[in-house]
Design a protein around this motif. Structure first.
Motif, PDB file in Angstrom:
ATOM      1  N   HIS A   1      -3.614  31.635  11.119  1.00 22.50           N
ATOM      2  CA  HIS A   1      -2.419  32.195  10.446  1.00 22.50           C
ATOM      3  C   HIS A   1      -1.854  33.151  10.824  1.00 22.50           C
ATOM      4  N   ASP A   2      -2.218  33.419  12.437  1.00 24.23           N
ATOM      5  CA  ASP A   2      -1.699  34.456  12.969  1.00 24.23           C
ATOM      6  C   ASP A   2      -0.745  34.271  14.115  1.00 24.23           C
ATOM      7  N   PRO A   3       0.662  34.385  13.670  1.00 25.89           N
ATOM      8  CA  PRO A   3       1.770  34.024  14.717  1.00 25.89           C
ATOM      9  C   PRO A   3       1.617  34.727  16.022  1.00 25.89           C
ATOM     10  N   ASP A   4       1.151  36.041  15.983  1.00 24.54           N
ATOM     11  CA  ASP A   4       0.947  36.866  17.242  1.00 24.54           C
ATOM     12  C   ASP A   4       0.034  36.310  18.142  1.00 24.54           C
ATOM     13  N   PHE A   5      -1.260  35.681  17.896  1.00 27.44           N
ATOM     14  CA  PHE A   5      -2.013  34.998  18.662  1.00 27.44           C
ATOM     15  C   PHE A   5      -1.156  33.781  19.124  1.00 27.44           C
ATOM     16  N   ALA A   6      -0.655  32.751  18.278  1.00 25.39           N
ATOM     17  CA  ALA A   6      -0.062  31.642  18.662  1.00 25.39           C
ATOM     18  C   ALA A   6       0.772  31.916  19.655  1.00 25.39           C
ATOM     19  N   ALA A   7       1.763  33.055  19.426  1.00 25.86           N
ATOM     20  CA  ALA A   7       2.761  33.263  20.536  1.00 25.86           C
ATOM     21  C   ALA A   7       2.289  33.399  21.915  1.00 25.86           C
ATOM     22  N   ASP A   8       1.064  34.305  21.952  1.00 27.79           N
ATOM     23  CA  ASP A   8       0.330  34.852  23.148  1.00 27.79           C
ATOM     24  C   ASP A   8      -0.161  33.866  23.797  1.00 27.79           C
ATOM     25  N   TRP A   9      -0.890  33.063  23.214  1.00 29.68           N
ATOM     26  CA  TRP A   9      -1.983  31.952  23.737  1.00 29.68           C
ATOM     27  C   TRP A   9      -1.338  30.646  23.989  1.00 29.68           C
ATOM     28  N   ALA A  10      -0.619  30.039  23.067  1.00 28.67           N
ATOM     29  CA  ALA A  10      -0.052  28.744  22.877  1.00 28.67           C
ATOM     30  C   ALA A  10       0.905  28.334  24.109  1.00 28.67           C
ATOM     31  N   ASP A  11       1.087  27.140  24.554  1.00 34.10           N
ATOM     32  CA  ASP A  11       1.971  26.659  25.149  1.00 34.10           C
ATOM     33  C   ASP A  11       3.203  25.946  24.027  1.00 34.10           C
ATOM     34  N   GLU A  12       2.659  25.324  22.920  1.00 34.33           N
ATOM     35  CA  GLU A  12       3.573  24.706  22.234  1.00 34.33           C
ATOM     36  C   GLU A  12       2.945  25.243  20.594  1.00 34.33           C
ATOM     37  N   ILE A  13       3.965  25.390  19.927  1.00 31.97           N
ATOM     38  CA  ILE A  13       3.557  25.780  18.623  1.00 31.97           C
ATOM     39  C   ILE A  13       3.970  24.806  17.258  1.00 31.97           C
ATOM     40  N   HIS A  14       3.123  24.646  16.667  1.00 27.82           N
ATOM     41  CA  HIS A  14       3.679  23.456  15.367  1.00 27.82           C
ATOM     42  C   HIS A  14       3.606  23.913  14.304  1.00 27.82           C
ATOM     43  N   VAL A  15       4.353  23.841  13.179  1.00 30.36           N
ATOM     44  CA  VAL A  15       4.307  24.548  11.947  1.00 30.36           C
ATOM     45  C   VAL A  15       4.540  23.097  10.870  1.00 30.36           C
ATOM     46  N   MET A  16       3.454  23.379  10.197  1.00 27.49           N
ATOM     47  CA  MET A  16       3.387  22.611   8.907  1.00 27.49           C
ATOM     48  C   MET A  16       3.701  23.287   7.499  1.00 27.49           C
ATOM     49  N   ALA A  17       4.453  22.459   6.610  1.00 26.80           N
ATOM     50  CA  ALA A  17       4.781  22.920   5.581  1.00 26.80           C
ATOM     51  C   ALA A  17       4.575  21.787   4.476  1.00 26.80           C
ATOM     52  N   GLN A  18       4.066  21.771   3.348  1.00 27.29           N
ATOM     53  CA  GLN A  18       3.912  20.751   2.345  1.00 27.29           C
ATOM     54  C   GLN A  18       3.577  19.457   2.944  1.00 27.29           C
ATOM     55  N   GLY A  19       2.577  19.256   3.786  1.00 24.15           N
ATOM     56  CA  GLY A  19       2.284  18.171   4.639  1.00 24.15           C
ATOM     57  C   GLY A  19       2.889  17.514   5.607  1.00 24.15           C
ATOM     58  N   ARG A  20       3.941  18.448   5.874  1.00 17.84           N
ATOM     59  CA  ARG A  20       4.847  17.939   7.072  1.00 17.84           C
ATOM     60  C   ARG A  20       4.695  18.757   8.104  1.00 17.84           C
ATOM     61  N   CYS A  21       4.707  18.271   9.600  1.00 16.99           N
ATOM     62  CA  CYS A  21       4.938  19.013  10.792  1.00 16.99           C
ATOM     63  C   CYS A  21       6.100  19.336  10.742  1.00 16.99           C
ATOM     64  N   GLN A  22       6.893  20.410  10.431  1.00 12.24           N
ATOM     65  CA  GLN A  22       8.155  20.980  10.458  1.00 12.24           C
ATOM     66  C   GLN A  22       8.879  21.361  11.711  1.00 12.24           C
ATOM     67  N   LEU A  23       8.129  21.597  12.607  1.00 11.22           N
ATOM     68  CA  LEU A  23       8.671  22.191  13.676  1.00 11.22           C
ATOM     69  C   LEU A  23       7.386  21.952  15.003  1.00 11.22           C
ATOM     70  N   SER A  24       7.751  21.645  16.107  1.00  8.61           N
ATOM     71  CA  SER A  24       7.106  21.509  17.381  1.00  8.61           C
ATOM     72  C   SER A  24       7.989  21.989  18.434  1.00  8.61           C
ATOM     73  N   GLN A  25       7.569  23.192  19.036  1.00  7.32           N
ATOM     74  CA  GLN A  25       8.566  23.699  20.007  1.00  7.32           C
ATOM     75  C   GLN A  25       7.759  24.398  21.082  1.00  7.32           C
ATOM     76  N   PRO A  26       8.070  24.466  22.351  1.00  5.46           N
ATOM     77  CA  PRO A  26       7.515  25.398  23.171  1.00  5.46           C
ATOM     78  C   PRO A  26       7.783  26.876  22.802  1.00  5.46           C
ATOM     79  N   VAL A  27       6.715  27.600  23.178  1.00  5.06           N
ATOM     80  CA  VAL A  27       6.678  29.057  22.758  1.00  5.06           C
ATOM     81  C   VAL A  27       7.997  29.782  23.224  1.00  5.06           C
TER      82      VAL A  27
END
Ligand SMILES: Nc1ncnc2c1ncn2[C@@H]1O[C@H](COP(=O)(O)OP(=O)(O)OP(=O)(O)O)[C@@H](O)[C@H]1O
Ligand SMILES: [Mg+2]
Length: 289
Positions: free
Chosen positions: A198-224
């Motif tokens: 639930h921590d966007p700061d950790f996600a941006a610092d650590w990940a190569d790609e961020i995926h965001v889900m809402a209502q059972g769908r993966c609504q976004l997958s993009q490189p940081v």
């Protein structure tokens, strides 16, 4: 490039009729670090349980290295050797009386020789810093230590894909930093990692790609790197952008930093600021702030 794992058009309803996934797509590049964001109830846990075959999609397909996973005994056994899932709640994952026993369960189940099992268990416990707790009763451990036992149990299987459901939740800061270092070491060895958070700061610092889900769908997958320049992309999927983005934008507005690149964390932004050779007048502005 063929994704290491891919879920396409996956829908899943729980026995009571609640929707867990709706036409969900997710693909992970081999060797990548992936963060999965989404509000409570967005479907992160449900998605993760599909990746190691704990749940089976009603429609859609799961592919491992381009091959469709067959949800029979042999197919699931092969999948679970490659995909290690660490549960959100350690009490749901641990079932043995003692730490060593729990961590050795998976490797023993693979039919590995006893010395190999012992080596793997010792190495996994060292990796999570629990080598001195090998003989401890599981119910004597703290919440954070139980989470580490779960992780050790999965590491002992040497998976190619490590899926961690909110691994940082409930860990103190040094434990979170240890875990991040451990994940980095695994990625350096070629392991692909997916972490829900639930921590966007950790996600941006650590990940190569961020995926965001809402209502059972993966609504976004993009490189940081792409997301760091688009606050509206975060807002469009109901996420607050990492704090570094607003801070960086303000420093750009004040003419103190270039618009690109956007640092991935406040620590990195501070390092950029400190590395600058500033005119004396501006230096006093930053130091007074
Ligand atoms: N065992 C279950 N039985 C019925 N419905 C469930 C069950 N587990 C989850 N759900 C429903 O499925 C949807 C997705 O839940 P899920 O646990 O995957 O969300 P999540 O993103 O992991 O949330 P959190 O951030 O709270 O962990 C929710 O609407 C939830 O109510
Ligand atoms: Mg969850």
């Amino acid at each position: 490039m063929i994704p290491l794992i891919e879920l396409r058009g996956a829908s899943y309803r729980y026995p009571d009729g609640s929707h867990g996934l709706r036409d969900c797509h997710l693909a992970l590049r081999p060797g990548s670090r992936n963060a999965l964001l989404g509000a409570n109830g967005a479907g992160k846990t449900t998605l993760m349980q599909h990746l190691n075959g704990l749940l089976q999609p009603e429609t859609g397909v799961l592919r491992w290295k381009g091959e469709t996973v067959v949800h029979n005994r042999a197919g699931l056994r092969a999948l679970r050797q490659q995909v290690g899932l660490v549960f959100q709640n350690p009490d749901r994952q641990l079932f043995s009386a003692h730490v060593e026993e729990d961590v050795s369960f998976g490797p023993l189940n693979l039919g590995l020789p006893e010395t190999e099992v012992r080596n793997r268990v010792a190495q996994a416990l060292r990796a999570v810093g629990l080598q001195d707790h090998a003989r401890a009763p599981v119910h004597h451990l703290s919440f954070g230590q139980k989470k580490r036992v779960c992780l050790a149990g999965v590491l002992a299987m040497r998976p190619q894909l490590l899926v961690l459901d909110e691994p940082m939740a409930g860990l103190d800061l040094p434990m979170q930093q240890d875990l991040q270092r451990l994940l980095d070491a695994l990625v350096a060895e070629g392991v692909t990692v997916l972490v829900s958070t639930h921590d966007p700061d950790f996600a941006a610092d650590w990940a190569d790609e961020i995926h965001v889900m809402a209502q059972g769908r993966c609504q976004l997958s993009q490189p940081v790197a792409a997301l760091l320049t688009q606050p509206s992309a975060w807002q469009a999927v109901g996420q607050t952008p990492p704090q570094v983005m607003a801070l960086h934008a303000e420093l750009v507005r004040q003419g103190l930093l270039a618009a690109v690149p956007v640092p991935r964390s406040i620590e990195r932004l501070l390092a950029v600021l400190r590395a600058r050779t500033l005119p004396a007048s501006q230096e006093s502005v930053i130091h007074d702030a």
